[in-house]
Design an enzyme around this catalytic site. Sequence first.
Site, PDB file in Angstrom:
ATOM      1  N   HIS A   1       3.791  -2.142   3.076  1.00  0.00           N
ATOM      2  CA  HIS A   1       3.703  -0.785   2.529  1.00  0.00           C
ATOM      3  C   HIS A   1       4.957  -0.455   1.729  1.00  0.00           C
ATOM      4  CE1 HIS A   1       0.775  -0.767   5.769  1.00  0.00           C
ATOM      5  NE2 HIS A   1       0.197   0.237   5.154  1.00  0.00           N
TER       6      HIS A   1
ATOM      7  N   HIS B   1      -6.170   3.249  -4.048  1.00  0.00           N
ATOM      8  CA  HIS B   1      -6.081   3.533  -2.601  1.00  0.00           C
ATOM      9  C   HIS B   1      -6.409   5.015  -2.374  1.00  0.00           C
ATOM     10  CE1 HIS B   1      -4.868   2.193   1.368  1.00  0.00           C
ATOM     11  NE2 HIS B   1      -3.785   2.947   1.440  1.00  0.00           N
TER      12      HIS B   1
ATOM     13  N   ASP C   1       0.820  -1.217   0.000  1.00  0.00           N
ATOM     14  CA  ASP C   1       0.000   0.000   0.000  1.00  0.00           C
ATOM     15  C   ASP C   1       0.853   1.266   0.000  1.00  0.00           C
ATOM     16  OD1 ASP C   1      -1.978  -1.849   0.435  1.00  0.00           O
ATOM     17  OD2 ASP C   1      -2.695  -0.966   2.306  1.00  0.00           O
TER      18      ASP C   1
END
Length: 205
Positions: free
Chosen positions: A174, A84, A33
């Site tokens: 991430h 996102h 992410d």
Amino acid sequence: MIIEQPAEVFRWLYPNALWRMDRNKKEVYLTFDDGPIPEATPYILDVLENLDIKATFFMVADNAQRYPHLLNEVRARGHRVGNHTFHHIHGLMYPWAAYINNVLLAEELLQSDKLFRPPHGWINPKVCQKLNAMGWRIVMWDIVTRDYSNRLTADQILNNVRKYVRNGSIITFHDSLKSIDKLKLMLPETLSWLKGQGYEFKVFD
Ligand SMILES: [Zn+2]
């Protein structure tokens, strides 16, 4: 409360979201992410390529706009792209229509695989319903590695994966400035360990 593995109560809040895939198959779904950024994403792409693994990148469109070559490279190397939001906005702080507009604005740039992950894991259930109705899949997670936390060492993050992984786990990392130093220390070892345990790596079809 166990942070790394979301409690069932959270899963019930969003019954139409994906939390865990097929529990009868020894498969995991890697997700990254908050990128793409040059400090983190290329490193991760190389690690994945070395191990012949495909993953899903939930991108912040603001970053993809700044680094369009990274968006293209993620795609070119055969990974999935997820949305996102454009500005990493919090799902409980925006009216639902404005939130959906932010997702759609991001989508113009990302042209994602119609996968959406809400930043911070919060999404208005109405937004969830609306996006579902528009053909989106909402992807949450079965394990949060907490690679972004400055209270955890690389070893502890590796141990989080070892401890909580199970069939069908959707695992969240991430590609961000907060996590990359730790990922450099533990990502190759973690992925090799998962392979050694017999897990196959899948992406969302
Ligand atoms: Zn995020």
